[in-house]
Design a protein around this motif. Structure first.
Motif, short mmCIF file in Angstrom:
data_model
loop_
_atom_site.label_atom_id
_atom_site.label_comp_id
_atom_site.label_asym_id
_atom_site.label_seq_id
_atom_site.Cartn_x
_atom_site.Cartn_y
_atom_site.Cartn_z
N LYS A 242 5.48 25.06 -14.44
CA LYS A 242 4.93 24.77 -13.11
C LYS A 242 6.04 24.31 -12.19
CE LYS A 242 3.67 19.93 -13.65
NZ LYS A 242 2.68 18.92 -13.38
N SER A 243 5.76 24.35 -10.90
CA SER A 243 6.69 23.84 -9.90
C SER A 243 5.91 22.96 -8.93
CB SER A 243 7.37 24.98 -9.14
OG SER A 243 6.41 25.71 -8.40
N ASP A 244 6.64 22.02 -8.31
CA ASP A 244 6.02 21.16 -7.31
C ASP A 244 6.95 21.12 -6.11
OD1 ASP A 244 4.39 19.40 -5.95
OD2 ASP A 244 5.17 17.63 -6.99
N PRO A 245 6.57 21.74 -4.99
CA PRO A 245 5.30 22.40 -4.72
C PRO A 245 5.20 23.74 -5.42
CG PRO A 245 6.72 22.49 -2.79
CD PRO A 245 7.43 21.68 -3.82
N ALA A 246 3.96 24.17 -5.59
CA ALA A 246 3.69 25.46 -6.25
C ALA A 246 3.98 26.61 -5.29
CB ALA A 246 2.23 25.51 -6.70
N ASP A 247 4.21 27.77 -5.85
CA ASP A 247 4.45 28.97 -5.04
C ASP A 247 3.22 29.24 -4.17
OD1 ASP A 247 5.72 31.26 -4.09
OD2 ASP A 247 4.98 32.51 -5.73
N GLY A 248 3.44 29.41 -2.87
CA GLY A 248 2.36 29.69 -1.93
C GLY A 248 1.63 28.46 -1.40
N ALA B 46 12.02 16.07 -2.76
CA ALA B 46 12.56 16.85 -3.88
C ALA B 46 11.61 18.00 -4.23
CB ALA B 46 12.77 15.97 -5.10
N VAL B 47 12.18 19.00 -4.88
CA VAL B 47 11.42 20.10 -5.46
C VAL B 47 11.64 19.99 -6.97
CG1 VAL B 47 11.21 22.61 -5.61
CG2 VAL B 47 11.78 21.55 -3.43
N THR B 48 10.55 20.08 -7.75
CA THR B 48 10.69 19.93 -9.20
C THR B 48 10.16 21.16 -9.93
OG1 THR B 48 8.56 18.81 -9.41
CG2 THR B 48 10.50 17.42 -9.14
N PHE B 49 10.78 21.44 -11.06
CA PHE B 49 10.41 22.55 -11.92
C PHE B 49 10.19 22.00 -13.32
CE2 PHE B 49 13.22 24.06 -8.62
CZ PHE B 49 12.51 25.13 -8.09
N ASP C 53 14.70 15.78 -19.70
CA ASP C 53 13.75 16.38 -20.63
C ASP C 53 13.49 17.84 -20.24
OD1 ASP C 53 13.53 14.06 -22.18
OD2 ASP C 53 11.98 13.25 -20.89
N LYS C 54 12.27 18.17 -19.84
CA LYS C 54 11.92 19.55 -19.51
C LYS C 54 11.77 19.75 -18.01
CE LYS C 54 9.43 20.01 -23.85
NZ LYS C 54 8.14 20.25 -24.50
N THR C 55 12.22 18.76 -17.21
CA THR C 55 12.05 18.83 -15.76
C THR C 55 13.40 18.95 -15.06
OG1 THR C 55 10.07 17.46 -15.92
CG2 THR C 55 11.08 17.63 -13.75
N LEU C 56 13.47 19.88 -14.12
CA LEU C 56 14.66 20.07 -13.28
C LEU C 56 14.26 19.68 -11.86
CD1 LEU C 56 17.58 21.23 -13.17
CD2 LEU C 56 16.54 23.42 -12.55
N THR C 57 15.00 18.75 -11.25
CA THR C 57 14.65 18.23 -9.93
C THR C 57 15.80 18.45 -8.96
OG1 THR C 57 13.31 16.49 -10.96
CG2 THR C 57 13.92 16.16 -8.65
N GLN C 58 15.48 19.01 -7.80
CA GLN C 58 16.46 19.22 -6.72
C GLN C 58 16.05 18.37 -5.53
OE1 GLN C 58 19.46 21.22 -6.21
NE2 GLN C 58 19.40 19.75 -4.53
N HIS D 262 20.41 31.44 -22.78
CA HIS D 262 19.90 32.56 -21.99
C HIS D 262 19.66 32.13 -20.54
CE1 HIS D 262 17.88 36.36 -21.25
NE2 HIS D 262 16.94 35.69 -20.63
N PRO D 263 20.27 32.80 -19.55
CA PRO D 263 20.02 32.44 -18.15
C PRO D 263 18.63 32.90 -17.71
CG PRO D 263 21.57 34.27 -18.27
CD PRO D 263 21.28 33.85 -19.68
N ILE D 264 17.96 32.05 -16.95
CA ILE D 264 16.65 32.39 -16.39
C ILE D 264 16.69 32.03 -14.91
CG2 ILE D 264 15.31 32.18 -18.50
CD1 ILE D 264 14.54 29.35 -17.65
N GLU D 265 15.90 32.73 -14.10
CA GLU D 265 15.90 32.47 -12.67
C GLU D 265 14.56 32.85 -12.06
OE1 GLU D 265 18.04 36.65 -11.35
OE2 GLU D 265 19.18 34.80 -11.27
N GLY D 266 14.35 32.40 -10.84
CA GLY D 266 13.13 32.75 -10.15
C GLY D 266 13.19 32.26 -8.71
N GLN D 267 12.12 32.50 -7.98
CA GLN D 267 12.04 32.03 -6.60
C GLN D 267 10.60 31.78 -6.23
OE1 GLN D 267 13.86 34.97 -4.14
NE2 GLN D 267 12.47 36.59 -4.74
N LEU D 268 10.42 30.96 -5.22
CA LEU D 268 9.08 30.67 -4.72
C LEU D 268 9.18 30.37 -3.24
CD1 LEU D 268 8.51 27.30 -4.32
CD2 LEU D 268 8.90 27.44 -6.75
N THR D 269 8.04 30.43 -2.57
CA THR D 269 7.97 30.12 -1.15
C THR D 269 6.78 29.20 -0.94
OG1 THR D 269 8.83 32.31 -0.62
CG2 THR D 269 7.77 31.12 1.17
#
Length: 192
Positions: A33-39, A48-51, A83-88, A110-117
């Motif tokens: 999940k992400s905060d805020p969520a996509d859309g 901050a934005v968290t993943f 832990d399992k959270t990435l915060t920007q 393994h690299p992973i990536e994504g995007q949201l709006t």
């Protein structure tokens, strides 16, 4: 005859171990999940934005770029992983569509990536622009150079995958040698 059966049983066990499904440690991290969520539409100011991922990620290879409708990067510093959270952290965001592009590396390399709006509908910040210079071209190379170490991990992830494949191939070869040796021994014992 007992020795042949023992060799055959050992080979069968080795073959079962090799053909067993891979352990979860070989799986790549996935965004949960992400905060805020996509859309989403945000009505309160964000700091901050968290993943959240299903397993930890490597902080040193993580990049998150938060871009406002004006094309300016509002990322504040580097992302932090706990832990399992990435915060920007982000600077005060302007109203409108906010784009977030992220890239990180699983613990398996393994690299992973994504995007949201998401849409920022929070009251306008007291300052109209972030404290960094506004040219968007200066923000893009910084992001690219931050992502450069991640490109360097690509071969490492391939190496770790190749290493696992190498062990499977070596295991299959060992089982084949044991079976072949057992067959030769069995034939010699029957004829002699």
């Amino acid at each position: 005859m007992r020795t042949f059966r023992a060799v055959l049983a050992a080979a069968a066990v080795a073959l079962l171990v090799l053909l067993a499904p891979p352990t979860p440690a070989w799986a790549h991290a996935k965004l949960v999940k992400s905060d805020p969520a996509d859309g989403a539409t945000v009505s309160a100011p964000l700091t901050a934005v968290t993943f959240t991922f299903n397993e930890p990620v490597k902080q040193q290879f993580s990049t998150v770029v938060v871009t406002g409708p004006d094309g300016i990067s509002y990322s504040d510093g580097t992302p932090k992983s706990v832990d399992k959270t990435l915060t920007q952290s982000v600077k005060p965001l302007p109203a409108g569509a906010i784009k977030v592009a992220w890239r990180t590396v699983s613990v398996d390399g393994h690299p992973i990536e994504g995007q949201l709006t998401f849409t920022n509908a929070a009251p306008a910040p007291t300052t109209t622009a972030p404290s960094s210079p506004p040219p968007a071209t200066s923000a893009a190379p910084a992001t690219a150079s931050a992502a450069t170490p991640t490109v360097g991990t690509g071969p490492a992830s391939s190496d770790s995958g190749a290493s696992g494949l190498l062990w499977v191939v070596l295991g299959v070869v060992a089982v084949a040698l044991v079976l072949g040796g057992g067959a030769v021994w069995w034939r010699r014992s029957r004829t002699g």
